[in-house]
Design a protein around this motif. Sequence first.
Motif, PDB file in Angstrom:
ATOM      1  N   GLU A   9       0.850  -1.169   0.073  1.00  0.00           N
ATOM      2  CA  GLU A   9      -0.248   0.007   0.129  1.00  0.00           C
ATOM      3  C   GLU A   9       1.086   1.235  -0.035  1.00  0.00           C
ATOM      4  O   GLU A   9       0.385   1.931  -0.234  1.00  0.00           O
ATOM      5  N   HIS A  10       2.230   1.117   0.095  1.00  0.00           N
ATOM      6  CA  HIS A  10       3.491   2.382   0.669  1.00  0.00           C
ATOM      7  C   HIS A  10       3.489   2.379  -0.780  1.00  0.00           C
ATOM      8  O   HIS A  10       4.166   3.466  -1.177  1.00  0.00           O
ATOM      9  N   LEU A  11       3.796   1.418  -2.212  1.00  0.00           N
ATOM     10  CA  LEU A  11       3.846   1.530  -3.108  1.00  0.00           C
ATOM     11  C   LEU A  11       3.452   2.574  -3.671  1.00  0.00           C
ATOM     12  O   LEU A  11       2.983   2.447  -4.536  1.00  0.00           O
ATOM     13  N   LEU A  12       3.633   3.977  -4.452  1.00  0.00           N
ATOM     14  CA  LEU A  12       2.669   4.411  -4.797  1.00  0.00           C
ATOM     15  C   LEU A  12       3.366   5.498  -5.957  1.00  0.00           C
ATOM     16  O   LEU A  12       5.097   5.471  -5.787  1.00  0.00           O
ATOM     17  N   CYS A  13       2.754   6.322  -6.929  1.00  0.00           N
ATOM     18  CA  CYS A  13       3.647   6.694  -7.745  1.00  0.00           C
ATOM     19  C   CYS A  13       4.155   7.854  -7.721  1.00  0.00           C
ATOM     20  O   CYS A  13       3.170   8.485  -6.810  1.00  0.00           O
ATOM     21  N   ASP A  14       5.245   8.367  -7.820  1.00  0.00           N
ATOM     22  CA  ASP A  14       6.533   8.892  -7.209  1.00  0.00           C
ATOM     23  C   ASP A  14       5.554  10.938  -8.531  1.00  0.00           C
ATOM     24  O   ASP A  14       5.950  11.988  -7.527  1.00  0.00           O
ATOM     25  N   LEU A  15       4.867  10.880  -9.263  1.00  0.00           N
ATOM     26  CA  LEU A  15       4.081  11.746  -9.742  1.00  0.00           C
ATOM     27  C   LEU A  15       3.119  12.682  -9.002  1.00  0.00           C
ATOM     28  O   LEU A  15       2.135  13.545  -8.254  1.00  0.00           O
ATOM     29  N   CYS A  16       2.077  11.261  -9.133  1.00  0.00           N
ATOM     30  CA  CYS A  16       1.065  11.675  -8.452  1.00  0.00           C
ATOM     31  C   CYS A  16       0.577  11.788  -6.732  1.00  0.00           C
ATOM     32  O   CYS A  16      -0.200  12.130  -5.920  1.00  0.00           O
ATOM     33  N   GLN A  17       1.302  10.730  -6.138  1.00  0.00           N
ATOM     34  CA  GLN A  17       1.257  10.063  -5.163  1.00  0.00           C
ATOM     35  C   GLN A  17      -0.206   9.441  -4.541  1.00  0.00           C
ATOM     36  O   GLN A  17      -0.559   9.613  -3.253  1.00  0.00           O
ATOM     37  N   LYS A  18      -0.928   9.011  -5.475  1.00  0.00           N
ATOM     38  CA  LYS A  18      -1.788   8.271  -4.899  1.00  0.00           C
ATOM     39  C   LYS A  18      -2.966   7.020  -5.798  1.00  0.00           C
ATOM     40  O   LYS A  18      -2.523   6.155  -4.809  1.00  0.00           O
ATOM     41  N   ALA A  19      -2.343   7.278  -7.183  1.00  0.00           N
ATOM     42  CA  ALA A  19      -2.557   5.348  -7.748  1.00  0.00           C
ATOM     43  C   ALA A  19      -0.964   4.525  -7.661  1.00  0.00           C
ATOM     44  O   ALA A  19       0.316   4.601  -6.889  1.00  0.00           O
ATOM     45  N   ALA A  20      -1.261   2.995  -7.621  1.00  0.00           N
ATOM     46  CA  ALA A  20      -0.006   2.481  -7.381  1.00  0.00           C
ATOM     47  C   ALA A  20       1.073   2.285  -8.208  1.00  0.00           C
ATOM     48  O   ALA A  20      -0.105   2.648  -9.888  1.00  0.00           O
ATOM     49  N   LEU A  21       2.002   2.367  -7.554  1.00  0.00           N
ATOM     50  CA  LEU A  21       2.913   2.198  -9.285  1.00  0.00           C
ATOM     51  C   LEU A  21       2.565   0.848  -9.668  1.00  0.00           C
ATOM     52  O   LEU A  21       2.630   0.254  -9.616  1.00  0.00           O
ATOM     53  N   GLN A  22       3.355   1.023 -11.648  1.00  0.00           N
ATOM     54  CA  GLN A  22       3.643  -0.308 -12.258  1.00  0.00           C
ATOM     55  C   GLN A  22       4.930  -0.184 -13.405  1.00  0.00           C
ATOM     56  O   GLN A  22       5.607  -0.666 -13.548  1.00  0.00           O
ATOM     57  N   SER A  23       5.375   0.895 -12.836  1.00  0.00           N
ATOM     58  CA  SER A  23       6.027   0.984 -14.646  1.00  0.00           C
ATOM     59  C   SER A  23       7.514   2.282 -13.750  1.00  0.00           C
ATOM     60  O   SER A  23       6.820   3.080 -12.497  1.00  0.00           O
ATOM     61  N   HIS A  24       8.296   1.643 -14.691  1.00  0.00           N
ATOM     62  CA  HIS A  24       9.916   2.583 -13.879  1.00  0.00           C
ATOM     63  C   HIS A  24      10.627   3.127 -14.696  1.00  0.00           C
ATOM     64  O   HIS A  24      10.648   2.121 -15.936  1.00  0.00           O
ATOM     65  N   CYS A  25      10.864   4.591 -14.705  1.00  0.00           N
ATOM     66  CA  CYS A  25      12.193   5.027 -15.698  1.00  0.00           C
ATOM     67  C   CYS A  25      13.242   5.091 -15.485  1.00  0.00           C
ATOM     68  O   CYS A  25      13.740   5.499 -14.233  1.00  0.00           O
ATOM     69  N   GLU A  26      14.046   3.889 -15.847  1.00  0.00           N
ATOM     70  CA  GLU A  26      15.900   3.926 -15.343  1.00  0.00           C
ATOM     71  C   GLU A  26      16.251   4.937 -15.495  1.00  0.00           C
ATOM     72  O   GLU A  26      17.763   5.312 -14.877  1.00  0.00           O
ATOM     73  N   LEU A  27      15.762   5.869 -16.796  1.00  0.00           N
ATOM     74  CA  LEU A  27      17.055   6.974 -17.089  1.00  0.00           C
ATOM     75  C   LEU A  27      16.365   8.232 -16.190  1.00  0.00           C
ATOM     76  O   LEU A  27      17.632   8.851 -15.480  1.00  0.00           O
ATOM     77  N   CYS A  28      15.109   8.295 -15.197  1.00  0.00           N
ATOM     78  CA  CYS A  28      15.219   8.959 -14.846  1.00  0.00           C
ATOM     79  C   CYS A  28      15.032   9.050 -13.434  1.00  0.00           C
ATOM     80  O   CYS A  28      14.457  10.296 -12.175  1.00  0.00           O
ATOM     81  N   GLN A  29      14.987   7.432 -12.894  1.00  0.00           N
ATOM     82  CA  GLN A  29      14.561   6.581 -11.631  1.00  0.00           C
ATOM     83  C   GLN A  29      13.824   7.642 -10.816  1.00  0.00           C
ATOM     84  O   GLN A  29      13.892   8.028  -9.573  1.00  0.00           O
ATOM     85  N   ILE A  30      12.410   7.160 -10.863  1.00  0.00           N
ATOM     86  CA  ILE A  30      11.568   7.511 -10.725  1.00  0.00           C
ATOM     87  C   ILE A  30      10.069   6.717 -11.349  1.00  0.00           C
ATOM     88  O   ILE A  30      10.328   5.932 -12.456  1.00  0.00           O
TER      89      ILE A  30
END
Length: 598
Positions: A9-30
């Motif tokens: 439940e704590h693994l959230l999107c770094d941009l919206c801080q609401k939805a669960a994360l699904q992807s990762h940008c390896e160059l931007c580390q986000i």
Amino acid sequence: MDPRYSAQEHLLCDLCQKAALQSHCELCQINLCKACVGEHLSDSSKRHNVVPYRHRTSTPNYPKCPNHTQKHCELYCEKCDIPVCSNCLSSGKHKGHDLLDALQKLSSKTKDLENDLEELEEKIYPKYKEMTLGHSFYIFRDVPFERSFKLFLFLFCHHPMDILAEKIRKPKDKITLALDLNSEKVNLEKHYKKLTTAVTKQGEDWHRDINIIVNKQKSEIDEMKSEHLAALNKQEKEIKQITSDVKQSIVDLKKILDSNDVSLTSAYKPRNAQFRRLPPRANTSLPSFHPHQINRAMLHQMFGSLSALSITTEEQGYKMEEPKAISTPKVKPILDEPELITTIDTMYDKLCSVTCLNDGEIWTFGNDEFLKLYNLHGKILKSIQTKSGNRPWDIAVTRSGDLVYIDQDTRTVNIVKNEQIQEVIRLQGWIPYYVCSTSSDDLLVTMTSTDYKKSKVVRYSGSTRKQTIQFDSEGTPLYLSCSYITENRNLDICVADYGASAVVVVNQAGTLRFRYTATPSTTKGSFIPYGITTDSQSQILTADCHNNCIHILDQNGQLLRYINNCDLQDPMGLCVDTRDNLFVTEFNSGKVKKIKYM
């Protein structure tokens, strides 16, 4: 919240801080949710490589360059000790500097961090936890074995501590258990209550005409009790504070190691060396009351007296092992041109020794009977007259901050506690010359025979002589005419032997390590060392009065450099503060100069 799902439940999107994360940008580390991937890819000013979160690689978190915001620092400049990007290199600022791959630097620093963490968790922190359990008490032979053993089991179950005694084999065996400082405080109450009772009983025997004396000594007991209690509380507070600092360092190290962040890793400054030095332990000599027979003609003398409360410190009976060197410690370089920071005019026409009370206050004296404490602005904070009214010969400050001075005329070494002077050492057949306080709170005193034909160094613990250093392994005298003395960080004993025109250095056992004698080609006049001190790098500094300079030697006696600027005139006494600033007294001008040389 179900603990089985709390991490997810704590693994959230770094941009919206609401939805669960699904992807990762390896160059931007986000980390990104499904809805934010498109927004992130719309930024065409950067390259992107978005992958499913579970397929992400362990790409290091390179820091953004503070000077070139679109770049990441993938290299590390060893000389500047900072991460740098490709644009930084193009600017030419790091031309000729040693550069490392940031991953390589991260790897080496990570190993250091892991070793520091291991030492903190497995050695330093457990030792401080053990120390908080404190002192000892005894179950003596006259206690029945069955009762002793039951008490032993009870205390052992309620206090998870080490047993400091032999195995219980017979009813007469003695059991020693480590108890905490609170136990000593409980016993403290009982002891001082007995003292008060004894004084009160003696007072009743003397009736109302001596009540004033009774009340006076009760007051003294209360003051000593308060002082005793304050000393224990201070020690307990200090240990708890350091223990807390160790725990925080462990947390900080784990955080750095988990973050994989080059910036945090490169900014880390280890404190393990500070924590290895365990705080001194209070060693208390409890006061006692000694009643006398009533003699009304000598009321004050015969009533009785309280022995003084003595609270000293001693090193722990154990030492923590130093870890094996895993990297070369950073060495402070010596400045090409030492800088004069400030000048303190004492108004003396003859100025001798100087010693630091702290980084902002110094003790010194001149050609009268007063010892004076100055701040760095030249203001006199204290002025203490010697007990005999004679001019002092040398001074030192103990680890607890007490002033020690030499009185040659009375052949004594004296200590000033709370502005009260106590004689510590009185010599017979020898004349004390110079003194220093060691890391173990001993006193090292240089002295000469009354016929001025022999010199030696003697180590004292209080007034007890512990060691005499006079001859080398072949029976030849080590010293001709000792003057100033100091102890190095490596526990070497360094003496300025002005009679032999040499600096003589022996190890802790008194074995000769080396002699330093300046060659004629390096000095204009004859080399006659006077003041001597050492710094945090175990470098030895000695005052060359005739050549108006300071010689800086390494711990093996090799000349590193001179301090021959700063308009030095007749340098005499030397000392350094905790930041390696040098204080120099000028004998004829009466000035103290503070010099930055590292």
